[in-house]
Structure formats: structure tokens, C-alpha cells
Scaffold this motif. Structure first.
Motif, PDB file in Angstrom:
ATOM      1  N   GLY A 118     -13.891  -3.926   0.049  1.00  0.00           N
ATOM      2  CA  GLY A 118     -13.242  -5.576   0.762  1.00  0.00           C
ATOM      3  C   GLY A 118     -11.312  -4.143   1.305  1.00  0.00           C
ATOM      4  N   ALA A 119     -11.090  -3.281   1.268  1.00  0.00           N
ATOM      5  CA  ALA A 119      -9.935  -2.783   1.410  1.00  0.00           C
ATOM      6  C   ALA A 119     -10.149  -2.126   2.729  1.00  0.00           C
ATOM      7  CB  ALA A 119      -9.431  -1.817   0.546  1.00  0.00           C
ATOM      8  N   ALA A 120     -11.840  -1.673   2.955  1.00  0.00           N
ATOM      9  CA  ALA A 120     -11.798  -0.716   4.067  1.00  0.00           C
ATOM     10  C   ALA A 120     -12.195  -2.026   5.499  1.00  0.00           C
ATOM     11  CB  ALA A 120     -13.005   0.078   4.012  1.00  0.00           C
ATOM     12  N   ILE A 121     -12.563  -3.110   5.389  1.00  0.00           N
ATOM     13  CA  ILE A 121     -12.758  -3.693   6.258  1.00  0.00           C
ATOM     14  C   ILE A 121     -11.359  -4.445   6.292  1.00  0.00           C
ATOM     15  CG2 ILE A 121     -13.694  -6.795   6.882  1.00  0.00           C
ATOM     16  CD1 ILE A 121     -16.236  -5.452   4.412  1.00  0.00           C
ATOM     17  N   ALA A 122     -10.599  -4.853   5.644  1.00  0.00           N
ATOM     18  CA  ALA A 122      -9.163  -5.107   5.690  1.00  0.00           C
ATOM     19  C   ALA A 122      -8.397  -4.555   6.932  1.00  0.00           C
ATOM     20  CB  ALA A 122      -8.392  -5.424   4.564  1.00  0.00           C
ATOM     21  N   GLN A 123      -8.915  -3.181   7.167  1.00  0.00           N
ATOM     22  CA  GLN A 123      -8.306  -2.175   7.886  1.00  0.00           C
ATOM     23  C   GLN A 123      -8.525  -2.281   9.770  1.00  0.00           C
ATOM     24  OE1 GLN A 123      -7.857   1.971   6.426  1.00  0.00           O
ATOM     25  NE2 GLN A 123      -8.057   1.810   4.651  1.00  0.00           N
ATOM     26  N   PHE A 124      -9.543  -3.019   9.562  1.00  0.00           N
ATOM     27  CA  PHE A 124     -10.317  -3.363  10.935  1.00  0.00           C
ATOM     28  C   PHE A 124      -9.880  -4.820  11.452  1.00  0.00           C
ATOM     29  CE2 PHE A 124     -12.588   0.406   9.565  1.00  0.00           C
ATOM     30  CZ  PHE A 124     -12.360   1.164  10.416  1.00  0.00           C
ATOM     31  N   LEU A 125     -10.391  -5.872   9.791  1.00  0.00           N
ATOM     32  CA  LEU A 125      -9.690  -7.413  11.179  1.00  0.00           C
ATOM     33  C   LEU A 125      -8.211  -7.656  10.799  1.00  0.00           C
ATOM     34  CD1 LEU A 125     -12.707  -8.340   8.365  1.00  0.00           C
ATOM     35  CD2 LEU A 125     -12.348  -8.185  10.931  1.00  0.00           C
ATOM     36  N   PRO A 126      -7.963  -8.797  11.885  1.00  0.00           N
ATOM     37  CA  PRO A 126      -6.753  -9.282  11.890  1.00  0.00           C
ATOM     38  C   PRO A 126      -6.725 -10.653  11.152  1.00  0.00           C
ATOM     39  CG  PRO A 126      -7.856  -9.910  13.412  1.00  0.00           C
ATOM     40  CD  PRO A 126      -8.983  -9.477  12.855  1.00  0.00           C
ATOM     41  N   ILE A 127      -6.403  -9.922   9.985  1.00  0.00           N
ATOM     42  CA  ILE A 127      -6.152 -11.412   8.622  1.00  0.00           C
ATOM     43  C   ILE A 127      -5.462 -10.382   7.698  1.00  0.00           C
ATOM     44  CG2 ILE A 127      -8.780 -12.634   9.269  1.00  0.00           C
ATOM     45  CD1 ILE A 127      -9.759 -11.563   6.891  1.00  0.00           C
ATOM     46  N   MET A 128      -4.848 -11.529   6.088  1.00  0.00           N
ATOM     47  CA  MET A 128      -4.062 -10.836   5.868  1.00  0.00           C
ATOM     48  C   MET A 128      -5.472 -10.262   4.818  1.00  0.00           C
ATOM     49  SD  MET A 128      -2.096 -14.444   4.452  1.00  0.00           S
ATOM     50  CE  MET A 128      -2.541 -14.222   3.050  1.00  0.00           C
ATOM     51  N   PRO A 129      -4.810  -8.468   4.147  1.00  0.00           N
ATOM     52  CA  PRO A 129      -5.493  -7.464   3.740  1.00  0.00           C
ATOM     53  C   PRO A 129      -5.939  -8.480   2.075  1.00  0.00           C
ATOM     54  CG  PRO A 129      -4.057  -6.267   4.436  1.00  0.00           C
ATOM     55  CD  PRO A 129      -3.707  -7.741   5.043  1.00  0.00           C
ATOM     56  N   VAL A 130      -5.080  -9.687   1.550  1.00  0.00           N
ATOM     57  CA  VAL A 130      -5.630  -9.640   0.332  1.00  0.00           C
ATOM     58  C   VAL A 130      -6.346 -10.757   1.098  1.00  0.00           C
ATOM     59  CG1 VAL A 130      -3.647 -11.623   0.721  1.00  0.00           C
ATOM     60  CG2 VAL A 130      -4.723 -10.952  -1.757  1.00  0.00           C
ATOM     61  N   MET A 131      -6.364 -11.463   1.480  1.00  0.00           N
ATOM     62  CA  MET A 131      -7.540 -12.543   1.747  1.00  0.00           C
ATOM     63  C   MET A 131      -8.968 -12.402   1.830  1.00  0.00           C
ATOM     64  SD  MET A 131      -8.055 -15.958   2.666  1.00  0.00           S
ATOM     65  CE  MET A 131      -6.342 -16.093   3.205  1.00  0.00           C
TER      66      MET A 131
END
Length: 189
Positions: A118-131
Motif C-alpha cells: 500500500g505504501a509503494a502504491i501510495a507513492q504513485f497515486l494522487p490520493i492521501m497515503p493513509v487512504m
């Protein structure tokens, strides 16, 4: 519109990670059954392999339950590729270890590995990392456990309470899609 697609991508990718976790569990069991040596020797060999895996990441050790919170705080400073390596190592070390005679639980290792993805994906997506982490971890764990309510309760205790609706929807959606996918595969075989 862009955020909607980001959520969908995170959801699909992490549901797939849950399926990878289950696949590695079956593969590990199959592999361990083929090895016809003493259980003590199997466990010893795995202990040596596990020690060698710590040369790559110390997260291969332990279940991860006490490491999740500190890991979450530093995960976004780790490269996405290395986060995926951590997730794969954690998944394989957990499942192979169990298949070779080690004991413990699989819930926290699967949560830990899911947080890494999830943290790896969060670095590429324009949404809040915790979300992103909440969506993807709840989808993955619901697939792994097959129990969306248990998944939601467990994750609501671990993640911020404000994410409870996201966790519930994601867990139930993952469980439903997994059942539909399984039924479809059974029907076509």
C-alpha cells in the motif's frame, strides 16, 4: 475523476496481492510436502534461510505486529521497489516458514506485507497515503482471511477511526469480488 481511478487501481492491485499471498501459501505447502526429510531439519534449514533474508531486510523476522506502526511512519521514505521486495519477502518467509514447521500467526505478517504494498502504491497515486493504505490493506486482508467483518474490525482498531467507512466498504467489496471470481472460475472449469 482522477482520484476515482486511483482508488480503483489501488483496490485491484491490493486484492491481487491478497491472492498472491494465498497462492504462495498453497505453493509453500506443496513444496514442503515434496521434501522428505525430518521436520527438525526442515525447520533448521528454514532458520538459516531466514537469517540470510535478514541481510536484505530485517523485516523478514517476526510477525510484524510490533513493527507496523514504526514501519508506517518511515514507509514513504523507502523506495517503492524496495517496499515491494519487503512485501514479497515477508509473504514468502511467512508461508514457507509455516510449511516447514515454524509456528505463529499469519494475520499480522499479511497486514505488514499489505502495508508495504500500500505504501509503494501510495507513492504513485494522487490520493492521501493513509487512504491508499486503508483501501489496499482492507482489500488484501479480506481476500486472505475471507472474512470481511473480521478484517474490518481488526483494521479499524489499527488504523484511524475516520477510515472506518472506507475499510468496511473495501473489505466487503473484496470479499464479494473474490466469491464472484471463484464462482466464475469453478463454473468455467
Amino acid at each position: 475523476m482522477k482520484i476515482k481511478h486511483s482508488h480503483t487501481f489501488a483496490y485491484i492491485f491490493h486484492s491481487s496481492f491478497g491472492m498472491f499471498f494465498l497462492w504462495s501459501e498453497k505453493w509453500s505447502d506443496y513444496f514442503a510436502e515434496k521434501i522428505t526429510i525430518s521436520p527438525i531439519i526442515k525447520a533448521t534449514i528454514w532458520g538459516i534461510v531466514l537469517a540470510l533474508l535478514t541481510l536484505i531486510t530485517s523485516y523478514a523476522l517476526y510477525s510484524g505486529e510490533f513493527q507496523i506502526v514504526p514501519f508506517v511512519h518511515q514507509a514513504l521514505q523507502i523506495s517503492p521497489l524496495f517496499l515491494l521486495v519487503i512485501a514479497v519477502i515477508k509473504t514468502l518467509s511467512t508461508n514457507i516458514g509455516f510449511s516447514l514447521g515454524w509456528r505463529g500467526g499469519k494475520i499480522f505478517p499479511s497486514i505488514f506485507a499489505s502495508v508495504a504494498v500500500g505504501a509503494a502504491i501510495a507513492q504513485f497515486l494522487p490520493i492521501m497515503p493513509v487512504m491508499c493504505v486503508a483501501i489496499t490493506v482492507s482489500a488484501s486482508i479480506a481476500v486472505i482471511l475471507g472474512k470481511p467483518l473480521l478484517t474490518a474490525i481488526l483494521l479499524i482498531l489499527l488504523l484511524p477511526i475516520e477510515l472506518a467507512p472506507v475499510i468496511l466498504v473495501s473489505a466487503y467489496l473484496a470479499a464479494c469480488l473474490t466469491k464472484v471470481s471463484y464462482s466464475f472460475r469453478q463454473k468455467n472449469n
